[in-house]
Scaffold this active site. Structure first.
Site, mmCIF file in Angstrom:
data_model
loop_
_atom_site.group_PDB
_atom_site.id
_atom_site.type_symbol
_atom_site.label_atom_id
_atom_site.label_comp_id
_atom_site.label_asym_id
_atom_site.label_seq_id
_atom_site.Cartn_x
_atom_site.Cartn_y
_atom_site.Cartn_z
ATOM 1 C CB SER A 214 50.315 51.073 -7.717
ATOM 2 O OG SER A 214 51.272 50.560 -6.824
ATOM 3 C CG ASP A 246 50.835 48.597 2.297
ATOM 4 O OD1 ASP A 246 51.244 49.707 1.908
ATOM 5 O OD2 ASP A 246 49.831 48.450 3.010
#
Length: 310
Positions: A214, A246
């Site tokens: 990320s 998530d």
């Protein structure tokens, strides 16, 4: 069914305020409480997408009972392992620009309670298409706790996605997780390398089969033995970034369950992450934004790839 294991779940409390400023009082305009922890968020997103998911998690005390009640009310399939300690809470203070988190450490697990968590995970693995391991390890868990869980999943020939950081991540790499999902800061902390691509390659050498990193507003970077891929949203998204990672894990697990390649997984993961930022609570996403972004994004291949995309 995608099986998620959350060794350190929480009751997530979200306070919404107009503008957060430290060292002053705030008038809270919205309050929400829900079952949380990274693996629970993953399962919540998958369920909203219509993909079967099941949570395995240790729960104890009054807070654990509140988590159990909310899981049932939300229709989230779950298997709870009873523990003596009271489940932790987290508090997110969210304004129009960002979120500030306060995370309790969680109750210490006795060795027998950790063994019970392993046994409960093993009980559900025969029905699992993918195993997702997410979040911090609670006090009392063995240092190689995630390595034990990765080994368990791989023993059932189930792809394993690991979203952890620090020593828990590093200790799990020799067990060869199918994919790990650190963010840019976690990559640097794990490897000492500032460049995400170089850091991801280091994690591959240490045992991970693939890395999904990320990069915040710069989107996602995927690296495996065959090459590298990038995908980013067309513009920065402001809101509550809690849970965006998530949602990326949920997209990754869904893709793995269908044998998709990075060219399909990355746009889905970026769109879902961005749509999650637009929602005030982790584990939820703006459905219209998700579908709009999903159809506008493509992944750029940065290196040679195998025919399957993996």
């Amino acid at each position: 069914m995608i099986l998620t294991v959350t060794p350190n779940p929480a009751l997530d409390v979200t306070y919404t305020v107009p503008h957060f400023r430290p060292h002053t009082s705030h008038r809270v305009t919205g309050i929400a409480a829900q079952a949380g922890g990274k693996g629970v968020n993953v399962a919540r997103v998958l369920t909203a997408l219509g993909r079967p998911a099941r949570c395995v998690l240790p729960l104890g005390g009054p807070t654990g009972e509140a988590v159990r009640t909310e899981l049932a009310a939300a229709g989230l399939d779950h298997a709870a392992v009873p523990v003596a300690g009271d489940t932790r809470r987290t508090v997110a203070v969210v304004d129009t620009a960002d979120a500030t988190m306060f995370n309790e450490p969680g109750p210490a697990l006795a060795p027998a309670e950790w063994d019970a968590l392993l046994a409960e995970t093993e009980r559900h693995l025969p029905q699992a298409a993918v195993l997702v391991l997410s979040g911090s390890l609670p006090p009392g868990a063995p240092a190689d706790g995630y390595a034990q869980l990765v080994t368990l999943g791989r023993g059932f020939d189930v792809p394993v996605v690991l979203d952890a950081d620090g020593p828990a991540l590093l200790a799990a790499l020799p067990a060869r997780p199918t994919a790990v999902k650190p963010n840019a800061a976690e990559l640097t902390a794990a490897t000492g390398l500032p460049d995400p691509h170089d850091a991801a390659r280091t994690l591959l050498r240490r045992g991970a089969e693939s890395v999904l990193a990320s990069l915040g507003p710069d989107g996602l970077l995927a690296v495996d033995a065959h090459g590298a891929w990038r995908c980013a949203p067309p513009a920065a998204v402001t809101g509550n970034p809690t849970g965006a990672g998530d949602s990326a894990v949920a997209a990754l697990a869904a893709g793995l369950s269908g044998n998709a390649g990075w060219s399909a997984i990355l746009p889905d993961a970026v769109a879902l992450s961005a749509a999650t930022v637009l929602h005030p609570r982790a584990g939820h996403f703006d459905d219209d934004a998700y579908h709009r972004l999903r159809h506008s994004l493509t992944a750029a291949r940065l290196g040679a790839a195998s025919p399957s995309g993996w």
